[in-house]
Design an enzyme around this catalytic site. Structure first.
Site, PDB file in Angstrom:
ATOM      1  N   CYS A 248      -2.496 -50.700  -8.797  1.00  0.00           N
ATOM      2  CA  CYS A 248      -3.580 -50.939  -9.767  1.00  0.00           C
ATOM      3  C   CYS A 248      -3.672 -52.412 -10.090  1.00  0.00           C
ATOM      4  O   CYS A 248      -4.752 -52.931 -10.326  1.00  0.00           O
ATOM      5  CB  CYS A 248      -3.339 -50.115 -11.024  1.00  0.00           C
TER       6      CYS A 248
ATOM      7  N   GLU B 137      -4.649 -45.427 -18.409  1.00  0.00           N
ATOM      8  CA  GLU B 137      -4.333 -46.583 -17.545  1.00  0.00           C
ATOM      9  C   GLU B 137      -5.198 -46.435 -16.305  1.00  0.00           C
ATOM     10  O   GLU B 137      -4.947 -45.550 -15.474  1.00  0.00           O
ATOM     11  CB  GLU B 137      -2.847 -46.589 -17.182  1.00  0.00           C
TER      12      GLU B 137
HETATM   13  P1  NAD Z   1      -7.822 -40.121  -9.620  1.00  0.00           P
HETATM   14  O1  NAD Z   1      -8.498 -40.498 -10.882  1.00  0.00           O
HETATM   15  O2  NAD Z   1      -8.650 -39.606  -8.502  1.00  0.00           O
HETATM   16  O3  NAD Z   1      -6.715 -39.010  -9.887  1.00  0.00           O
HETATM   17  C1  NAD Z   1      -5.662 -39.187 -10.793  1.00  0.00           C
HETATM   18  C2  NAD Z   1      -5.147 -37.841 -11.265  1.00  0.00           C
HETATM   19  O4  NAD Z   1      -6.151 -37.194 -12.018  1.00  0.00           O
HETATM   20  C3  NAD Z   1      -4.782 -36.876 -10.132  1.00  0.00           C
HETATM   21  O5  NAD Z   1      -3.584 -36.228 -10.484  1.00  0.00           O
HETATM   22  C4  NAD Z   1      -5.949 -35.904 -10.125  1.00  0.00           C
HETATM   23  O6  NAD Z   1      -5.631 -34.634  -9.633  1.00  0.00           O
HETATM   24  C5  NAD Z   1      -6.290 -35.836 -11.600  1.00  0.00           C
HETATM   25  N1  NAD Z   1      -7.654 -35.408 -11.911  1.00  0.00           N
HETATM   26  C6  NAD Z   1      -8.763 -35.534 -11.152  1.00  0.00           C
HETATM   27  N2  NAD Z   1      -9.842 -35.039 -11.816  1.00  0.00           N
HETATM   28  C7  NAD Z   1      -9.396 -34.601 -13.013  1.00  0.00           C
HETATM   29  C8  NAD Z   1     -10.015 -34.019 -14.151  1.00  0.00           C
HETATM   30  N3  NAD Z   1     -11.330 -33.781 -14.179  1.00  0.00           N
HETATM   31  N4  NAD Z   1      -9.262 -33.712 -15.220  1.00  0.00           N
HETATM   32  C9  NAD Z   1      -7.934 -33.964 -15.217  1.00  0.00           C
HETATM   33  N5  NAD Z   1      -7.281 -34.521 -14.174  1.00  0.00           N
HETATM   34  C10 NAD Z   1      -8.002 -34.851 -13.090  1.00  0.00           C
HETATM   35  O7  NAD Z   1      -6.989 -41.402  -9.187  1.00  0.00           O
HETATM   36  P2  NAD Z   1      -6.150 -41.623  -7.845  1.00  0.00           P
HETATM   37  O8  NAD Z   1      -7.112 -41.776  -6.714  1.00  0.00           O
HETATM   38  O9  NAD Z   1      -5.074 -40.608  -7.759  1.00  0.00           O
HETATM   39  O10 NAD Z   1      -5.438 -43.020  -8.131  1.00  0.00           O
HETATM   40  C11 NAD Z   1      -5.996 -44.262  -7.854  1.00  0.00           C
HETATM   41  C12 NAD Z   1      -6.559 -44.899  -9.091  1.00  0.00           C
HETATM   42  O11 NAD Z   1      -5.550 -45.000 -10.099  1.00  0.00           O
HETATM   43  C13 NAD Z   1      -7.040 -46.329  -8.885  1.00  0.00           C
HETATM   44  O12 NAD Z   1      -8.266 -46.513  -9.553  1.00  0.00           O
HETATM   45  C14 NAD Z   1      -5.968 -47.165  -9.546  1.00  0.00           C
HETATM   46  O13 NAD Z   1      -6.392 -48.440  -9.992  1.00  0.00           O
HETATM   47  C15 NAD Z   1      -5.565 -46.295 -10.683  1.00  0.00           C
HETATM   48  N6  NAD Z   1      -4.241 -46.641 -11.189  1.00  0.00           N
HETATM   49  C16 NAD Z   1      -4.139 -47.271 -12.390  1.00  0.00           C
HETATM   50  C17 NAD Z   1      -2.893 -47.654 -12.861  1.00  0.00           C
HETATM   51  C18 NAD Z   1      -2.735 -48.372 -14.181  1.00  0.00           C
HETATM   52  O14 NAD Z   1      -1.617 -48.487 -14.655  1.00  0.00           O
HETATM   53  N7  NAD Z   1      -3.798 -48.879 -14.786  1.00  0.00           N
HETATM   54  C19 NAD Z   1      -1.757 -47.377 -12.109  1.00  0.00           C
HETATM   55  C20 NAD Z   1      -1.898 -46.734 -10.884  1.00  0.00           C
HETATM   56  C21 NAD Z   1      -3.143 -46.362 -10.428  1.00  0.00           C
END
Ligand code: NAD
Length: 512
Positions: free
Chosen positions: A281, A247
């Site tokens: 999101c 997502e």
């Molecule tokens: P992010 O991708 O920076 O981080 C998300 C998670 O991934 C964190 O827990 C982080 O520690 C982890 N992570 C980072 N690098 C990783 C790796 N290499 N391997 C495994 N895990 C890793 O996102 P964010 O800044 O926390 O959240 C914002 C983003 O999330 C926005 O783009 C938003 O649109 C999206 N989002 C999408 C939805 C949806 O349902 N489509 C819902 C909420 C947020």
């Protein structure tokens, strides 16, 4: 169990602590450990050891725990809302509606629906070779699920996906965002109080490396976060052929047609552009308005946006918009606004980050006009309290521009002619589209939600939202069996030709 190679990778941050801040004040409110690869492997072993007993409780036994947790959530409303607020900086109402109340509903929903969604399905077939045999599709929990979440909705987007995974009979390791790990710990405490056996759900705090270590250990990864991280996770999961559900980010368009209820459209544009500080999101990220009502719409949006109260989150009703949660996000929002201004956009409301005199992460609710697709604010995910509004000649131009994006998460269309609104909705390349509404499709847990294009893969909610945590197994049972059947060895020309004739008779009589 996923085929894994032994990992020796351990986190660079191992034995470090994360200082969790209240983003509205900059105060450090807690410390949580950074777990490394070995600790994640130990958690995985523990999760796998307890999963069979959890699964053996059956739907009823698991539902009892989830229903108790629903009650726990209502009894602990203030505690849950306050912990969400403290680590996100969001307003009381944002935490109540989109985190706490979602969680309350979700515990009950999956307690009730896991069983019907995962019940054996009888399948009938048109194949003459299989007629009369029993065909069943059934669902078996995959085993150990890894959930990795973002910081914007600690209950809904992090913990929310654990609930169906658990209801299906899996054990789960949740890696919440390093920015907002506290809510998950509180909810885990609640589940243990409600009788969930130790180890069935575990919370693994840490940075991205902890998430990467988790991908190596589990049977399936449910990831919510940015598109960039989603790609890394999918690449890593490919090494072990671990299934993923992603997502990801969005750039959701709102289309306002000339026959729209302008007041409603303007109210919802401001509401769902600024809700949760624009850090949703499925926020309204860009608006296309048909020329005849453009001026009226902009005037109404401007008036509404100017009246918003931004400030320190406190009691219910004290502010409308809180702080931003993730410090670097303020820089992205500022960059998008400055880029738009440099290319000719006008700022009608806001436009600035919080003053240097104020601790915490702030950006003013901002309305931009005279924008176009050369600007980052119209093409890249801003994820902040901004509302860029663009005038369009007609619905065709609006649809073309709405689809001019690598993303395809959600969208909205406004028209008093609901049939026309729906016809436009069907032409938008997005996983979900609302007509005369926005965002609240997410609260219908029966309705699947998932992104198109670069916004994701797979869905949450509905049947698919729990079946993805299961191995799908097809069973064929031959009940009335002959000792020998005509198509069996040795092949006989007469039988083969007769079969061909029969197949031609059955399927070959239609027109070309
Ligand atoms: P992010 O991708 O920076 O981080 C998300 C998670 O991934 C964190 O827990 C982080 O520690 C982890 N992570 C980072 N690098 C990783 C790796 N290499 N391997 C495994 N895990 C890793 O996102 P964010 O800044 O926390 O959240 C914002 C983003 O999330 C926005 O783009 C938003 O649109 C999206 N989002 C999408 C939805 C949806 O349902 N489509 C819902 C909420 C947020």
């Amino acid at each position: 169990m996923a085929v894994t190679e032994q990992t020796t990778e351990s986190s660079a941050h191992e034995s470090e602590q994360i200082a969790v801040e209240n983003p509205a004040t900059g105060e450090v409110i807690a410390h949580v450990p950074v777990l490394g690869g070995d600790e994640i492997a130990a958690m995985a072993a523990r999760g796998r050891a307890v999963q069979p007993a959890w699964n053996a409780l059956g739907f009823e036994g698991r539902a009892r725990v989830l229903k108790r947790m629903q009650k726990w959530m209502t009894d602990n409303a203030e505690r849950v809302i306050r912990v969400v607020m403290s680590e996100t900086g969001k307003a009381y109402e944002d935490a109540q509606l989109a985190d706490w109340s979602y969680g309350v509903a979700a515990f009950g929903f999956w307690a009730k629906n896991a069983e019907p969604y995962l019940a054996d399905e009888k399948v009938s077939t048109a194949s003459p070779f299989v007629k009369g045999k029993k065909l069943v599709l059934r669902y078996e929990p995959l085993g150990l699920i890894g959930v990795i979440g973002p910081w914007n909705y600690p209950v809904t987007n992090s913990f929310g996906d654990c609930i169906p995974a658990l209801a299906a009979g899996n054990s789960v390791i949740l890696k919440p965002s390093e920015i907002t790990p506290l809510t998950s710990q509180v909810l885990l405490e609640g589940l243990l109080e409600c009788g969930m056996p130790e180890g069935v759900l575990q919370v693994a705090t840490g940075y991205g490396e902890t998430g990467a270590a988790l991908v190596e250990q589990v049977d399936m990864i449910m990831f919510t976060g940015s598109t960039a991280t989603g790609k890394k996770i999918m690449a890593k999961a490919a090494e072990t052929l671990t299934p993923v559900s992603l997502e990801l980010g969005g750039k959701d368009p709102m289309i306002v047609l000339a026959d729209a209820d302008v007041d409603r459209a303007a109210n919802l544009a401001v509401m769902y552009g600024m809700f949760n500080g624009g850090q949703t999101c499925i926020s309204v990220e860009r608006v296309y308005v048909e020329e005849p009502i453009y001026d009226e719409f902009v005037a109404k949006v401007t008036e509404k946006a100017r009246s918003l109260r931004q400030g320190l989150p406190g009691d219910a009703g004290t502010i409308d918009v809180g702080s931003m949660t993730f410090p670097p996000q303020v820089d992205i929002v500022e960059r998008h606004v400055e880029d738009a201004k440099a290319k000719g956009a006008r700022v009608l409301v806001g436009g600035h980050r919080g003053g240097a005199d104020r601790p915490g992460n702030w950006f003013e609710p901002t309305v931009l006009v005279d924008v176009d697709h050369t600007m980052e604010c119209m093409t890249e995910e801003t994820f902040g309290p901004t509302l860029p509004i663009m005038k369009v000649a007609d619905a065709e131009e609006a649809i073309r521009l709405a689809n001019d994006s690598p993303y395809g998460l959600a969208a909205s269309v406004f028209s008093k002619d609901v049939a026309k609104g729906e016809a436009v909705a069907r032409r938008i390349q997005a996983g979900a589209v609302c007509v005369n509404d926005a965002l609240i499709n997410y609260l219908a847990l029966e309705l699947p939600m998932g992104g198109a294009k670069a916004s994701g893969m797979g869905t949450r909610h509905g049947k698919g939202g729990i079946r993805k945590f299961c191995q799908h197994q097809s069973i064929l049972v031959t009940r009335f069996a002959l000792k020998d059947e005509p198509q069996m060895y040795p092949y006989k020309p007469k039988i083969t030709k007769g079969l061909q004739k029969a197949i031609k008779f059955m399927y070959g009589r239609g027109k070309r």
